[in-house]
Design a protein around this motif. Sequence first.
Motif, PDB file in Angstrom:
ATOM      1  N   PHE A 134      20.184 -30.966  36.611  1.00 44.55           N
ATOM      2  CA  PHE A 134      20.357 -30.491  35.796  1.00 44.55           C
ATOM      3  C   PHE A 134      21.516 -29.684  36.063  1.00 44.55           C
ATOM      4  CE2 PHE A 134      17.204 -32.157  33.412  1.00 44.55           C
ATOM      5  CZ  PHE A 134      17.553 -33.094  31.897  1.00 44.55           C
ATOM      6  N   MET A 135      22.299 -29.785  35.814  1.00 40.85           N
ATOM      7  CA  MET A 135      23.847 -28.614  36.479  1.00 40.85           C
ATOM      8  C   MET A 135      24.536 -27.924  34.604  1.00 40.85           C
ATOM      9  SD  MET A 135      25.314 -31.081  38.645  1.00 40.85           S
ATOM     10  CE  MET A 135      26.633 -30.006  39.971  1.00 40.85           C
ATOM     11  N   ILE A 136      23.865 -26.972  34.198  1.00 42.32           N
ATOM     12  CA  ILE A 136      24.852 -25.838  34.086  1.00 42.32           C
ATOM     13  C   ILE A 136      26.141 -25.322  33.513  1.00 42.32           C
ATOM     14  CG2 ILE A 136      24.337 -24.699  31.439  1.00 42.32           C
ATOM     15  CD1 ILE A 136      21.913 -27.895  32.044  1.00 42.32           C
ATOM     16  N   ALA A 137      26.978 -25.377  32.457  1.00 46.95           N
ATOM     17  CA  ALA A 137      28.382 -24.996  33.020  1.00 46.95           C
ATOM     18  C   ALA A 137      28.317 -24.393  34.810  1.00 46.95           C
ATOM     19  CB  ALA A 137      27.358 -23.309  32.277  1.00 46.95           C
ATOM     20  N   PRO A 138      28.731 -25.800  35.665  1.00 49.23           N
ATOM     21  CA  PRO A 138      27.577 -25.453  37.062  1.00 49.23           C
ATOM     22  C   PRO A 138      29.273 -25.376  37.871  1.00 49.23           C
ATOM     23  CG  PRO A 138      28.513 -27.412  36.615  1.00 49.23           C
ATOM     24  CD  PRO A 138      28.006 -26.814  34.908  1.00 49.23           C
ATOM     25  N   ALA A 139      29.022 -24.234  39.350  1.00 54.07           N
ATOM     26  CA  ALA A 139      30.471 -23.957  39.842  1.00 54.07           C
ATOM     27  C   ALA A 139      30.317 -25.073  40.692  1.00 54.07           C
ATOM     28  CB  ALA A 139      29.767 -22.283  40.354  1.00 54.07           C
ATOM     29  N   VAL A 140      30.941 -25.817  39.994  1.00 50.54           N
ATOM     30  CA  VAL A 140      31.358 -26.941  41.226  1.00 50.54           C
ATOM     31  C   VAL A 140      32.412 -26.484  41.868  1.00 50.54           C
ATOM     32  CG1 VAL A 140      31.391 -28.655  39.235  1.00 50.54           C
ATOM     33  CG2 VAL A 140      33.629 -28.081  38.980  1.00 50.54           C
ATOM     34  N   MET A 141      33.267 -25.477  41.908  1.00 51.26           N
ATOM     35  CA  MET A 141      34.784 -25.344  42.824  1.00 51.26           C
ATOM     36  C   MET A 141      34.210 -25.183  44.351  1.00 51.26           C
ATOM     37  SD  MET A 141      33.259 -22.744  41.116  1.00 51.26           S
ATOM     38  CE  MET A 141      34.625 -22.386  39.255  1.00 51.26           C
ATOM     39  N   ARG A 142      32.413 -24.272  44.289  1.00 54.52           N
ATOM     40  CA  ARG A 142      32.031 -24.037  45.092  1.00 54.52           C
ATOM     41  C   ARG A 142      31.402 -25.304  46.378  1.00 54.52           C
ATOM     42  NH1 ARG A 142      30.318 -18.538  45.668  1.00 54.52           N
ATOM     43  NH2 ARG A 142      31.082 -17.630  44.415  1.00 54.52           N
ATOM     44  N   VAL A 157      25.104 -33.073  33.505  1.00 51.79           N
ATOM     45  CA  VAL A 157      25.474 -32.042  33.680  1.00 51.79           C
ATOM     46  C   VAL A 157      25.994 -31.490  32.148  1.00 51.79           C
ATOM     47  CG1 VAL A 157      28.399 -30.721  33.773  1.00 51.79           C
ATOM     48  CG2 VAL A 157      26.581 -32.471  35.397  1.00 51.79           C
ATOM     49  N   VAL A 158      25.289 -30.536  31.499  1.00 50.62           N
ATOM     50  CA  VAL A 158      26.004 -29.223  29.696  1.00 50.62           C
ATOM     51  C   VAL A 158      26.930 -28.213  30.661  1.00 50.62           C
ATOM     52  CG1 VAL A 158      25.244 -27.833  28.276  1.00 50.62           C
ATOM     53  CG2 VAL A 158      23.419 -29.882  30.118  1.00 50.62           C
ATOM     54  N   GLN A 159      28.273 -28.023  29.980  1.00 46.45           N
ATOM     55  CA  GLN A 159      29.467 -27.884  30.007  1.00 46.45           C
ATOM     56  C   GLN A 159      30.106 -27.156  28.475  1.00 46.45           C
ATOM     57  OE1 GLN A 159      30.961 -26.238  32.684  1.00 46.45           O
ATOM     58  NE2 GLN A 159      31.731 -24.988  31.189  1.00 46.45           N
ATOM     59  N   PRO A 160      29.762 -25.990  28.396  1.00 52.60           N
ATOM     60  CA  PRO A 160      30.458 -24.446  27.147  1.00 52.60           C
ATOM     61  C   PRO A 160      31.780 -24.687  27.275  1.00 52.60           C
ATOM     62  CG  PRO A 160      28.946 -23.220  28.568  1.00 52.60           C
ATOM     63  CD  PRO A 160      29.019 -24.598  29.226  1.00 52.60           C
ATOM     64  N   GLU A 161      32.606 -25.503  26.262  1.00 54.36           N
ATOM     65  CA  GLU A 161      33.658 -26.198  26.000  1.00 54.36           C
ATOM     66  C   GLU A 161      34.544 -24.662  25.764  1.00 54.36           C
ATOM     67  OE1 GLU A 161      34.335 -28.184  22.447  1.00 54.36           O
ATOM     68  OE2 GLU A 161      34.164 -30.143  23.990  1.00 54.36           O
ATOM     69  N   THR A 162      34.331 -23.393  26.063  1.00 52.09           N
ATOM     70  CA  THR A 162      34.960 -21.853  25.579  1.00 52.09           C
ATOM     71  C   THR A 162      34.602 -21.452  26.943  1.00 52.09           C
ATOM     72  OG1 THR A 162      33.814 -20.960  24.201  1.00 52.09           O
ATOM     73  CG2 THR A 162      35.817 -22.411  23.987  1.00 52.09           C
ATOM     74  N   ASP A 163      33.727 -21.050  28.155  1.00 54.49           N
ATOM     75  CA  ASP A 163      33.373 -21.178  29.075  1.00 54.49           C
ATOM     76  C   ASP A 163      34.527 -19.957  30.007  1.00 54.49           C
ATOM     77  OD1 ASP A 163      32.709 -20.064  31.771  1.00 54.49           O
ATOM     78  OD2 ASP A 163      31.199 -21.725  32.308  1.00 54.49           O
ATOM     79  N   VAL A 165      34.025 -17.913  32.655  1.00 53.81           N
ATOM     80  CA  VAL A 165      33.797 -17.735  33.915  1.00 53.81           C
ATOM     81  C   VAL A 165      34.006 -19.187  34.794  1.00 53.81           C
ATOM     82  CG1 VAL A 165      32.130 -17.317  35.511  1.00 53.81           C
ATOM     83  CG2 VAL A 165      31.858 -16.334  33.238  1.00 53.81           C
ATOM     84  N   VAL A 166      33.531 -20.349  34.415  1.00 53.93           N
ATOM     85  CA  VAL A 166      34.065 -21.662  34.920  1.00 53.93           C
ATOM     86  C   VAL A 166      34.596 -21.891  34.090  1.00 53.93           C
ATOM     87  CG1 VAL A 166      33.095 -24.184  35.943  1.00 53.93           C
ATOM     88  CG2 VAL A 166      31.737 -21.887  36.077  1.00 53.93           C
ATOM     89  N   ASP A 167      35.753 -22.531  34.785  1.00 53.85           N
ATOM     90  CA  ASP A 167      37.827 -23.375  33.826  1.00 53.85           C
ATOM     91  C   ASP A 167      36.440 -24.737  33.827  1.00 53.85           C
ATOM     92  OD1 ASP A 167      39.497 -24.236  32.924  1.00 53.85           O
ATOM     93  OD2 ASP A 167      40.717 -23.887  34.769  1.00 53.85           O
ATOM     94  N   PRO A 168      35.921 -24.746  32.523  1.00 57.91           N
ATOM     95  CA  PRO A 168      35.843 -26.635  31.103  1.00 57.91           C
ATOM     96  C   PRO A 168      36.549 -27.168  32.580  1.00 57.91           C
ATOM     97  CG  PRO A 168      35.694 -24.737  30.534  1.00 57.91           C
ATOM     98  CD  PRO A 168      36.837 -24.077  31.393  1.00 57.91           C
ATOM     99  N   ALA A 169      37.897 -27.275  32.109  1.00 59.07           N
ATOM    100  CA  ALA A 169      38.693 -28.085  33.053  1.00 59.07           C
ATOM    101  C   ALA A 169      38.303 -28.554  34.550  1.00 59.07           C
ATOM    102  CB  ALA A 169      39.773 -27.737  33.187  1.00 59.07           C
ATOM    103  N   LEU A 170      37.661 -28.116  35.316  1.00 60.83           N
ATOM    104  CA  LEU A 170      37.471 -28.510  36.672  1.00 60.83           C
ATOM    105  C   LEU A 170      35.775 -28.887  36.807  1.00 60.83           C
ATOM    106  CD1 LEU A 170      38.076 -24.542  38.737  1.00 60.83           C
ATOM    107  CD2 LEU A 170      39.253 -26.996  38.909  1.00 60.83           C
ATOM    108  N   VAL A 171      35.087 -28.488  35.744  1.00 61.10           N
ATOM    109  CA  VAL A 171      34.272 -29.061  35.510  1.00 61.10           C
ATOM    110  C   VAL A 171      34.662 -30.565  35.001  1.00 61.10           C
ATOM    111  CG1 VAL A 171      31.725 -29.516  34.452  1.00 61.10           C
ATOM    112  CG2 VAL A 171      32.588 -27.285  35.551  1.00 61.10           C
TER     113      VAL A 171
END
Length: 211
Positions: A134-142, A157-163, A165-171
């Motif tokens: 489970f990757m929650i709001a993951p720092a995929v850029m790393r 993968v669980v991604q907040p839509e108004t994140d 810190v981590v740009d949702p578009a990147l995720v």
Amino acid sequence: MLIRETPIFIDGPQGQLEALYLDTAEARGVALICHPNPVQGGTMLNKVISTLQRTARDAGFVTLRFNYRGVGQSAGSHDMGNGEIDDAQAAAAWLCRQHPDLPLTLLGFSFGGFVAASLGGRLEAAGQSVRHLFMIAPAVMRLGPEHSLPVGGTLTVVQPETDEVVDPALVYAWSEQLQRPHELLKVAECGHFFHGKLTDLKDRVLPRLSN
């Protein structure tokens, strides 16, 4: 009955790692939970990490959360990369030694999502399977070429839509190009730290842990 985690110390690559361990009778698996960015104040007591621990507990898992090197009472200093993955590997090894017959699940939030994913790939390459990741709001850029995700098991993968810190578009872009099967769950009107949305997070993770 109130079930409390037990404070423990685990031998890590740079010395002792501070951790909280919860044993569970007739457990369905073991869950290792990786916390967010230590340089920005992330610890194993982060509220998202606490929610993930309680969710795994409620699903019938033995749980272990821990502080990376240089956090809390864990020895060493921040590495912000492979060092924290090494710490997670030491924690996973300890957990699996306690319960060698139970499957392993990895959960990580933010920077911890990067750690959990990288650890899963490393363990799989060494011959150990991961049942759930489970990757929650993951720092995929790393995640670089040297960080491989596990191929087996399930990935959520669980991604907040108004994140913020981590740009949702990147995720979303990372998810689209990811070759292995996975599930991407979006949480509407939700920021990085799930303020007011922790129940939404639990509602998404719990049934998948219970499958």
